[in-house]
Design a protein around this motif. Structure first.
Motif, mmCIF file in Angstrom:
data_model
loop_
_atom_site.group_PDB
_atom_site.id
_atom_site.type_symbol
_atom_site.label_atom_id
_atom_site.label_comp_id
_atom_site.label_asym_id
_atom_site.label_seq_id
_atom_site.Cartn_x
_atom_site.Cartn_y
_atom_site.Cartn_z
ATOM 1 N N SER B 40 -24.072 14.354 40.851
ATOM 2 C CA SER B 40 -25.258 15.207 40.992
ATOM 3 C C SER B 40 -24.880 16.688 40.958
ATOM 4 C CB SER B 40 -25.991 14.874 42.284
ATOM 5 O OG SER B 40 -25.121 15.087 43.369
ATOM 6 N N LEU B 116 -21.287 31.613 40.472
ATOM 7 C CA LEU B 116 -22.680 32.088 40.436
ATOM 8 C C LEU B 116 -23.596 31.143 41.203
ATOM 9 C CD1 LEU B 116 -23.306 33.228 36.726
ATOM 10 C CD2 LEU B 116 -22.922 34.682 38.717
ATOM 11 N N ASP B 117 -23.114 29.911 41.407
ATOM 12 C CA ASP B 117 -23.921 28.944 42.141
ATOM 13 C C ASP B 117 -23.993 29.365 43.612
ATOM 14 O OD1 ASP B 117 -24.555 25.600 41.706
ATOM 15 O OD2 ASP B 117 -24.561 26.483 43.715
ATOM 16 N N PRO B 118 -25.203 29.446 44.134
ATOM 17 C CA PRO B 118 -25.357 29.965 45.505
ATOM 18 C C PRO B 118 -24.512 29.219 46.540
ATOM 19 C CG PRO B 118 -27.502 29.588 44.476
ATOM 20 C CD PRO B 118 -26.474 29.075 43.526
ATOM 21 N N ARG B 187 -22.206 22.753 36.281
ATOM 22 C CA ARG B 187 -23.622 22.523 36.023
ATOM 23 C C ARG B 187 -24.148 23.563 35.019
ATOM 24 N NH1 ARG B 187 -27.071 19.511 38.933
ATOM 25 N NH2 ARG B 187 -29.286 19.999 38.792
ATOM 26 N N PHE B 188 -23.596 24.763 35.114
ATOM 27 C CA PHE B 188 -23.963 25.862 34.211
ATOM 28 C C PHE B 188 -23.824 25.422 32.748
ATOM 29 C CE2 PHE B 188 -23.333 29.608 31.703
ATOM 30 C CZ PHE B 188 -24.010 30.643 32.321
ATOM 31 N N VAL B 189 -22.638 24.920 32.422
ATOM 32 C CA VAL B 189 -22.340 24.571 31.029
ATOM 33 C C VAL B 189 -23.047 23.276 30.626
ATOM 34 C CG1 VAL B 189 -20.476 23.848 29.491
ATOM 35 C CG2 VAL B 189 -20.157 25.833 30.973
ATOM 36 N N SER B 191 -25.807 21.898 31.811
ATOM 37 C CA SER B 191 -27.259 22.085 31.643
ATOM 38 C C SER B 191 -27.577 22.825 30.345
ATOM 39 C CB SER B 191 -27.831 22.860 32.832
ATOM 40 O OG SER B 191 -27.299 24.168 32.864
ATOM 41 N N GLY B 192 -26.713 23.772 29.983
ATOM 42 C CA GLY B 192 -26.934 24.535 28.754
ATOM 43 C C GLY B 192 -26.844 23.658 27.522
ATOM 44 N N PHE B 193 -25.773 22.852 27.443
ATOM 45 C CA PHE B 193 -25.626 21.969 26.285
ATOM 46 C C PHE B 193 -26.687 20.866 26.288
ATOM 47 C CE2 PHE B 193 -21.494 24.045 25.904
ATOM 48 C CZ PHE B 193 -21.416 24.233 24.531
ATOM 49 N N GLN B 194 -27.102 20.436 27.490
ATOM 50 C CA GLN B 194 -28.207 19.468 27.557
ATOM 51 C C GLN B 194 -29.491 20.084 27.003
ATOM 52 O OE1 GLN B 194 -27.975 18.472 31.736
ATOM 53 N NE2 GLN B 194 -27.024 16.469 31.345
ATOM 54 N N SER B 195 -29.723 21.362 27.323
ATOM 55 C CA SER B 195 -30.947 22.007 26.828
ATOM 56 C C SER B 195 -30.929 22.107 25.302
ATOM 57 C CB SER B 195 -31.144 23.383 27.475
ATOM 58 O OG SER B 195 -30.294 24.351 26.888
#
Lengths: 209, 394
Positions: B40, B116-118, B187-189, B191-195
């Motif tokens: 997750s 960058l993730d809080p 998650r940054f990368v 999520s980007g490639f998923q988008s």
């Protein structure tokens, strides 16, 4: 085969002032931060529909490169594969990175977008300049804490001296947290109207001007 | 006289192992690091990717720092780089990382972007997310006196960094260059490639008729280059970087050119600098992301460069796409192929499905491998190629 390389044109955009070859152009200090880039785009009547899709870092690079190359149309003098683009900055693409991060941090409000994500690489601005001007030569994007006149001058001179390119569009394109700075210039092997050799010393003078 | 760039040490940190030879051994046994992950942290839905085991990373790293008095915190990405460089230093006692003539070049697309993730941001100083700060932390750990160089040029970063190393050695400003390429799975990368809808639901199938997208990965690769002949006297086989070039398609920021002319240009300049004919190339380590357009584009560029008959593979189905590390990790596998005269079969490749008929290696095989052409391409329309060659011992 020691030969000289020259700074042949220069465009800087910072603190609400556009300057070309060291001469001040459009200026409006009342415009806050990055909005000045759009104001300059309009002031110089630039026209490129893709401009509005770009992130702010690319917009800054685009305006600077348009003004620079209008002044000194390298693509009319050199073959597309002989023109190199070498750019550096400090914050990489952190401006748009932060925006992408915002779209994924909240699982209940999750909306990553390809049109944002694609800009999360600093070299995309090299791609934008290359596409606009059909430039196919060497590409490199470097990161430094601050503008490094020594490295930039010696590296660019070495690629020209070893014939890896005949000219180069280079400089510093930085934008983060509403601060921006473009210092973009061309290097060629013929002395131009600026009569300035491409050395670290000359570069520092121009950059700090 | 032109100064040569000899390879004197190398290392790969990946899910397949923490040394170059360990990684190569796994490849020979057709083991992939790409797995279906249900994490997750990375993605709300399962994703196929190659993830370095965090426990192993931390335990190996703990061994490295036991003798170190400073109890400094390092990020996941920095730990990989420190382990990777440390392994290189152990391989060759002639490498003096504290010398003024030694420079570190870091190749990365996103560096410590996980900060960058809080949830992670509070653990480190805010400036740690700047790539130059990451590089400074690494240089300081090894007490290297020079300001490191950072290349961040999408997926060609690693190849570019090796080319840059070679060029700097030619000017003799430095005598040793340590090139580390690194990126981590975030998650940054993901999520980007998923988008982009670019990720395959299975392990990527480079150049295959049924390919349908990439697999992501993470890791670090380090190569040490030198122009000092004294550093290479004990090397069994000597390999040099003999040429390299980059180019731009000037076509599209997120899609490769349909004509392959940008990649062709980079290959052509590289072979000319290396003084080598297309017919003399023994092996091509391709980019092979397993997207429809990338692999098609490569097949056209390779054919135009008269290299269609040369055995070629992609390692993306073993390591995933490791972004800024890919060019370095895949180059090191090329070096191992030259040392062991073994060409690695492309995992998950069954039936050729690209525009032009190129010679994709299906099964791992023995072959004479005296040289290797490594190619890469990336967002922003960039392309790069680099050429490695064995040289005679004398």
């Amino acid at each position: 085969m020691e030969q000289k390389n020259y700074i042949t044109s220069l465009c800087s955009i910072k603190n609400g002032i556009v300057s070309l070859d060291g001469v001040s152009g459009f200026s409006d200090k009342s415009i806050d931060g990055v909005d000045f880039i759009k104001a300059a785009y309009k002031e110089y009547q630039l026209s490129y529909p893709k401009f509005y899709k770009m992130d702010n870092l690319c917009k800054l690079a685009f305006v600077a490169s348009e003004l620079l190359l209008k002044n000194n149309p390298l693509t009319k003098k050199y073959a597309s594969q002989d023109i190199a683009i070498v750019i550096a900055n400090s914050a990489s693409s952190l401006e748009i990175d932060t925006e992408h991060q915002r779209t994924i941090s909240d699982k209940n409000n999750y909306f990553p977008s390809p049109s944002v994500f694609v800009y999360t690489l600093p070299n995309i601005l090299i791609g934008e300049i290359a596409i606009r001007n059909s430039i196919k030569g060497e590409n490199s994007f470097f990161i430094f804490d601050k503008f490094d006149a020594e490295f930039m001058s010696s590296y660019i001179n070495s690629i020209l001296d070893s014939s890896k390119a005949k000219c180069c569009i280079t400089g510093w394109i930085e934008l983060y947290e509403n601060k921006y700075e473009a210092f973009l210039y061309t290097v060629e092997q013929q002395e131009g109207t600026l009569k300035t050799e491409h050395t670290a010393q000359e570069l520092k003078k121009l950059y700090n001007h | 006289m032109k100064l040569e760039s000899y390879i004197v040490a190398d290392n790969i940190i990946s899910p397949l192992g923490f040394s170059s030879s360990e990684n190569f051994e796994q490849l020979k046994q057709k083991k992939t690091g790409v797995k279906r992950l249900e994490s997750s942290e990375l993605s709300s839905e399962p994703v196929c990717a190659a993830l370095v085991d965090t426990q192993k990373l931390n335990s190996e790293f703990a061994k490295l720092t036991t003798n170190n008095i400073e109890a400094k915190e390092y990020t996941r990405l920095e730990k990989m780089v420190l382990l990777s460089i440390n392994d290189c230093l152990k391989q060759n006692s002639n490498i003096d990382i504290t010398s003024k003539k030694t420079l570190i070049i870091l190749s990365t697309t996103k560096g410590n972007v996980d900060l960058l993730d809080p949830t992670l941001a509070s653990k480190f100083d805010k400036k740690r997310v700047y790539l130059w700060e990451t590089a400074n932390v690494i240089a300081q750990h090894f007490i290297n006196p020079n300001k490191p160089l950072i290349v961040s040029n999408a997926c060609i970063s690693g190849v570019l960094a090796i080319i840059l190393g070679k060029r700097l050695l030619e000017t003799n400003q430095y005598d040793t260059i340590i090139v580390s390429g690194v990126d981590i799975l975030t998650r940054f990368v993901v999520s980007g490639f998923q988008s982009f809808k670019a990720i395959s639901n299975e392990v990527a199938k480079p150049y295959d008729a049924k390919r349908d997208g990439i697999s992501l990965g993470e890791g670090c690769g380090t190569v040490v280059l030198t122009n000092k002949v004294s550093s290479i006297k004990y090397q069994v086989s000597r390999i040099v970087v003999s040429g390299g070039a980059s180019s731009n398609d000037a076509n599209h920021i997120s899609g490769p050119s349909r004509t392959g002319d940008g990649l062709f240009l980079a290959i052509d300049k590289t072979l000319k600098e290396s003084n080598i004919k297309a017919s003399e190339v023994d092996y091509i380590s391709g980019h092979g992301t397993a997207t429809i357009y990338n692999d098609d584009m490569e097949s056209i560029a390779i054919t135009d460069a008269k290299l269609a008959a040369v055995p070629m593979n992609s390692l993306k189905s073993y390591f995933g796409h490791t972004l800024g590390a890919a060019g370095v990790i895949e180059s090191i596998i090329g070096l191992q192929s030259m040392r062991e005269n073994t060409l690695i079969g492309t995992y998950n490749f069954n039936e050729l499905g690209v525009t032009m008929p190129i010679n994709i290696i299906k099964n791992t095989q023995a072959a004479t491998v005296n040289n290797c052409l490594k190619t890469s391409a990336g967002f922003g329309g960039c392309n790069a190629a680099v050429f490695f060659q064995k040289v005679e011992n004398n």
